[in-house]
Structures are given as C-alpha cells and as structure tokens.
Design a protein around this motif. Sequence first.
Motif, short mmCIF file in Angstrom:
data_model
loop_
_atom_site.label_atom_id
_atom_site.label_comp_id
_atom_site.label_asym_id
_atom_site.label_seq_id
_atom_site.Cartn_x
_atom_site.Cartn_y
_atom_site.Cartn_z
N HIS A 63 0.83 -1.21 0.00
CA HIS A 63 0.00 0.00 0.00
C HIS A 63 0.86 1.26 0.00
O HIS A 63 0.59 2.21 -0.74
N GLU A 64 1.89 1.27 0.84
CA GLU A 64 2.76 2.45 0.90
C GLU A 64 3.60 2.58 -0.36
O GLU A 64 3.86 3.69 -0.83
N GLY A 65 4.04 1.43 -0.91
CA GLY A 65 4.86 1.48 -2.12
C GLY A 65 4.07 1.95 -3.33
O GLY A 65 4.52 2.81 -4.09
N MET A 66 2.89 1.37 -3.53
CA MET A 66 2.08 1.78 -4.67
C MET A 66 1.54 3.20 -4.49
O MET A 66 1.21 3.87 -5.46
N GLY A 67 1.45 3.64 -3.23
CA GLY A 67 1.08 5.03 -2.98
C GLY A 67 2.23 5.99 -3.15
O GLY A 67 2.06 7.20 -3.00
N ASP A 68 3.42 5.45 -3.47
CA ASP A 68 4.62 6.24 -3.75
C ASP A 68 5.13 7.00 -2.54
O ASP A 68 5.73 8.06 -2.67
N ASN A 69 4.91 6.45 -1.35
CA ASN A 69 5.59 6.96 -0.17
C ASN A 69 6.97 6.35 -0.02
O ASN A 69 7.88 6.98 0.51
N ILE A 70 7.09 5.10 -0.46
CA ILE A 70 8.35 4.39 -0.45
C ILE A 70 8.52 3.73 -1.81
O ILE A 70 7.60 3.72 -2.63
N PHE A 71 9.69 3.17 -2.05
CA PHE A 71 9.85 2.26 -3.19
C PHE A 71 10.65 1.05 -2.75
O PHE A 71 11.46 1.12 -1.83
N VAL A 72 10.38 -0.07 -3.40
CA VAL A 72 11.01 -1.34 -3.05
C VAL A 72 11.52 -1.96 -4.34
O VAL A 72 10.74 -2.49 -5.13
N PRO A 73 12.81 -1.93 -4.60
CA PRO A 73 13.33 -2.40 -5.88
C PRO A 73 13.61 -3.90 -5.93
O PRO A 73 14.12 -4.39 -6.94
N TRP A 74 13.28 -4.62 -4.88
CA TRP A 74 13.64 -6.02 -4.79
C TRP A 74 12.54 -6.91 -5.36
O TRP A 74 11.38 -6.55 -5.43
N GLY A 75 12.92 -8.13 -5.69
CA GLY A 75 11.97 -9.08 -6.26
C GLY A 75 11.12 -9.80 -5.23
O GLY A 75 10.12 -10.42 -5.60
N ASN A 76 11.49 -9.73 -3.96
CA ASN A 76 10.72 -10.40 -2.92
C ASN A 76 9.26 -9.98 -3.00
O ASN A 76 8.95 -8.79 -3.05
N ASN A 77 8.36 -10.96 -3.00
CA ASN A 77 6.93 -10.71 -3.06
C ASN A 77 6.53 -9.91 -4.31
O ASN A 77 5.45 -9.35 -4.37
N SER A 78 7.42 -9.86 -5.30
CA SER A 78 7.19 -9.12 -6.56
C SER A 78 7.01 -7.62 -6.33
O SER A 78 6.36 -6.94 -7.12
N PHE A 79 7.63 -7.11 -5.28
CA PHE A 79 7.54 -5.67 -5.04
C PHE A 79 8.02 -4.87 -6.25
O PHE A 79 7.44 -3.83 -6.59
N LYS A 80 9.09 -5.33 -6.89
CA LYS A 80 9.68 -4.54 -7.98
C LYS A 80 8.72 -4.36 -9.15
O LYS A 80 8.91 -3.47 -9.98
#
Length: 555
Positions: free
Chosen positions: A82-99
């Motif tokens: 939720h925070e990543g897709m809301g562009d508060n954070i970013f997660v460049p890793w493949g874990n859980n397909s965050f990237k």
Amino acid sequence: MKNKNKSFILLGLLSAAMIMSCSKKDLDVTNLNQPSYGVLNSESGILSYAKGFYKIGFGDQSVGSLDDGLGFGMLLIVQGFHEGMGDNIFVPWGNNSFKFADNPLSVKLDDGSIVNNPIGQGQQRELQLRNSRAYGASNSFLPEWTYMYFLNNSSNVLLSLIDKVNFTGDAATKKKVLQAWAYWWKGYAYSRIGSMYIAGLKIDAPNATNGTYMTHDALITEANANLDKAAGIIGGLSSGGDFDNVMTQIIPGYMQFLPNGSAGIPTPASWVKNINSLKARNLLVNKRTNDMTASDWGQVLNLANAGVSSKSDYVFLAKTYSDQSKSIFSNLPEDGTCEGYAASSDNNTFFISERLIQDYNTGDKRLSNNFDLLPSPVINKRGRSITFGTRYYMIDGGTGNGAITYYSSQPNVVNSYISCSYEENQLMKAEALINTGQIVPGLLIVDGVRTLQGAGVPSVSGLGLSLLQAKEELRKERRCALLFRGVAFYDLRRMGMADDVSKGGGRNGCVVLDRTGKVNTNATINYSYMSYWDVPQNELDFNPAASGSAPVKNQ
C-alpha cells in the motif's frame, strides 16, 4: 539538512513493526485457525482464542501454516504494498514481486523525454503473470487475501462457540463483548478485501466457503453490515466490570495503549467511534473523488463527526514498549535481535520516495525530525526504474523533539495503526468540508492536524485559498500526517493518479532523479496501476467462481 556519512536505519514501513521484539507465541493453541474445539469450550480457552486474532490477522511469519511463504506479516508486507504503490516508499527487490507492484509504467522528464519501465510490461501484466500457486510468495495478490480470510474465519469460529461456553460472573456481558469482537473483525476483514480486490467472498460459517464472488462494492456493504452489528451490541454495554475484564484479556498488552502513550482499553463509546471512522473510510476510499456527490460528502462528514474525535480516544494500534517479548511482530528479523533494522546505504529494503519528501511544506519539522540526506543518492536502484531513486533516508527520531516520529529506537514513541487514527478521521472531515464549499473550516482542521503533529508550519486557513489550492493542501497533508498508515494507495487510486495517463491519470510536477542523478522537478509519472487486484489464483484453483459471480480478474 546535513549530509551524514554514516550507517543509517533501514527504512521501516510502519516503523513500530521494525523494532518490535522477536518473541515466541503467547497463545497456546497449536493451529490458530482450526484448533480443537475442546480447547475453546472453556472461558479461558475462548478468551485466549479471541486474543489470538492479532496473530491470525496481522502476525508474524511463524504462525504455522498461515505463513505459506508470505513473509513477515500483514503490517509489514501488505502495508508495504500500500505504501509502495502510494509512492511513499519504493522497493526495488523481487521479494513478493515488489519490484513489479510499485513500478510505474513510464516517466516523462522535464525535457520531455520519456523513460519506460525497463523490467516488465506494466504492473497489471507482470502481477497477473505471477498470480499462480507456482509463484508462491511472489504472488503479490496472495498475502492480504490470506490474512483477512483467516481473520474472518476465526471470527466465524468464535461466533459459533460463544453460546456453548459457561461463563462466570456477568455471562451476558462477556458473551456480548465477544460477539462484538467477532463482528468488528469481520467488518474489518471485509473492509480490507473490498477495498483492495475486484471481488470477494461473503463467508459467515466456520471453516466454510462458497463460489459466489461478490463485487468489491457489495463486499464493502457487507463490511458495514457487520460493523453495524458490532456497534449495535456495543451500544448496550457499559465500561467497568466484566466489559473491562474481557477487553483486558483479549487485547494483548502491547496493544493496550492510547495514542498519547498512556495505557488503556476502549470504552464502548470509543469502540463505536472506531467503527464510524472505518465506515467513513470505506466510503471515501472506494469511490473516485470526482464521482463523490454532495450526499456522499455529507455521509462521510456525519460518520467522521461520530468517529474518533479526540487524541485520547482509544484506537486499534500496536506500540513499541520496554518489554517487547510478546509482540505479534516476533521473529523480525530471524536472528533473534530486534533493535531496529540497521543497515548501510547499499543494503536497504524500503526506500523513501522523493515524491513523499516534496509534499512536506517548507520548514515542516516532521521532515527534519525524520529524514536526512544520504551520503550519496540512490539512483535507478538495480537498473529497475528511475523512480527507484532518492536522496533521503529515515533517521531515528528519538522522542520526537516536538514533532511526530516515524521511527524510534526508544519504547512508547511510535504507533503502528491497524485501523483509523484520530488524524485520519480529522482529515476525512476536512476533505468533506472542503469539497462542500466550506474551505476555511476544512483548512482549519488541516492546520490543527499539523499543529498536533508538531509540523511548525504557518497556517493555511487564513490565506484565502481557492478550492483547488485547498484540495492540494489536503492531499499533501494526508500524505504526511498518515504516513505508514496504509492509505496511500487508496488515495492515489481515488484521486485518479493511479490510472494510465491516456485515461487522465498519472501525477504531474514530480521530483525524479534520472539515470545520471539529475534532479527533475516537473516530471510526470505514469503509474498505470490496477485499481483493484485480481482474486488470487490460490483461491480460484480450489474454489472456482460459480455461475453468476462477479468478475474475479481484471481484463
């Protein structure tokens, strides 16, 4: 801000989760979701089971089969999406397909050039490719669905057994508290499923299922119906006696805190306020802002006015404290230490987005208290996106120094909110007022939230702002005041920015570092994200959609 050449704190999404102790379970039931019913036929057994809802719905990766490779739990992985897709954070890793989940389709830079996502075919395509049991924990659609349906089923189990237990003392009150507890969490679970998935299931019997998938809107209606059932029961209860007795036993000690740091359990009145705030959120985040009518705004305002109205009202949260041996965030990390995630600048998990930093007004103490400049910027991390770049990192805010703290190594400082907070309720009121022509009263609330959190910025209510300007202040304040509270993606979606730019979406005026590290200040980000996620294939493989079901996948 000073440029500090030192190791720094791993960006903690929902910071309390990052520093909770690593402990063993405090609930003595082998299988939390389908225990032997004999264990629950006693008062002590059923109270322990009700207390275990926190581990069932939000807990750590060690909860038996609940994990299934899902990771660290609801408040870290799911809120991370939720925070990543809301562009508060970013997660460049493949874990859980965050990237793939938090990676925009393209970016238009200040010079007009367009930089496309270099690692995939867009969020929807990449996540749908991984919506398979074969992908295990890399299926991003899986965690929130799993945790919330475990929570819903546990509520059904509780409801089915309450009348079979012989309670001591005021048995009627004890039964009603447990019934309200179950309906509250059923309403909460349906709220989250309906707010995130294209369709969901209404399941009201223990260990049952059905193939009739409802639209997400229908599931929100069902969520509110369960919340109303809880409120109806709670409204007939009073504080003290066996109400307090049961609530103290079913809410773990690390949850029995008021936002101001003092210990407490909800009164019946404050519990009903939480229900009204969640119902207000359910309406607000599941309808496009441009589609909201005067009647909708009036309903949001009425619910928020009856919602969490004071910083001293109990809300549902987890709080770090000195004895961290009974946390739902146990086994974080796996080495048995939980003193915060310390890491060097090349070993981060979550990174702060430049788009968050730009939304703080000049001089905001929440910015200076919580963030500082990196020794050198992170640029296009792993070559996966230029939106995966930042000049900032999160620092230990200590005790706050007058401003709210997002991460602290000290106990009793950081809250990790499970449901609505006072600030969220206030900002829902402000948004309803602003959008019904009451701009100054709405902005007075925005000013009040900033004062409460120690922002130390000039007030905006007396500046004569236009409707558009007032809405922009509101948008920015929701980003800053509600950081790590799990509503960022909801806002991006309902405000239209998650849509493809060809459909009027995207965000303009963005700060983005290009591949060389040049700071662009007027970039356009084309997120092109799914509005609601598909039903996990893990569910559909064993429970296919029956005839007449709502669509279970986006086309």
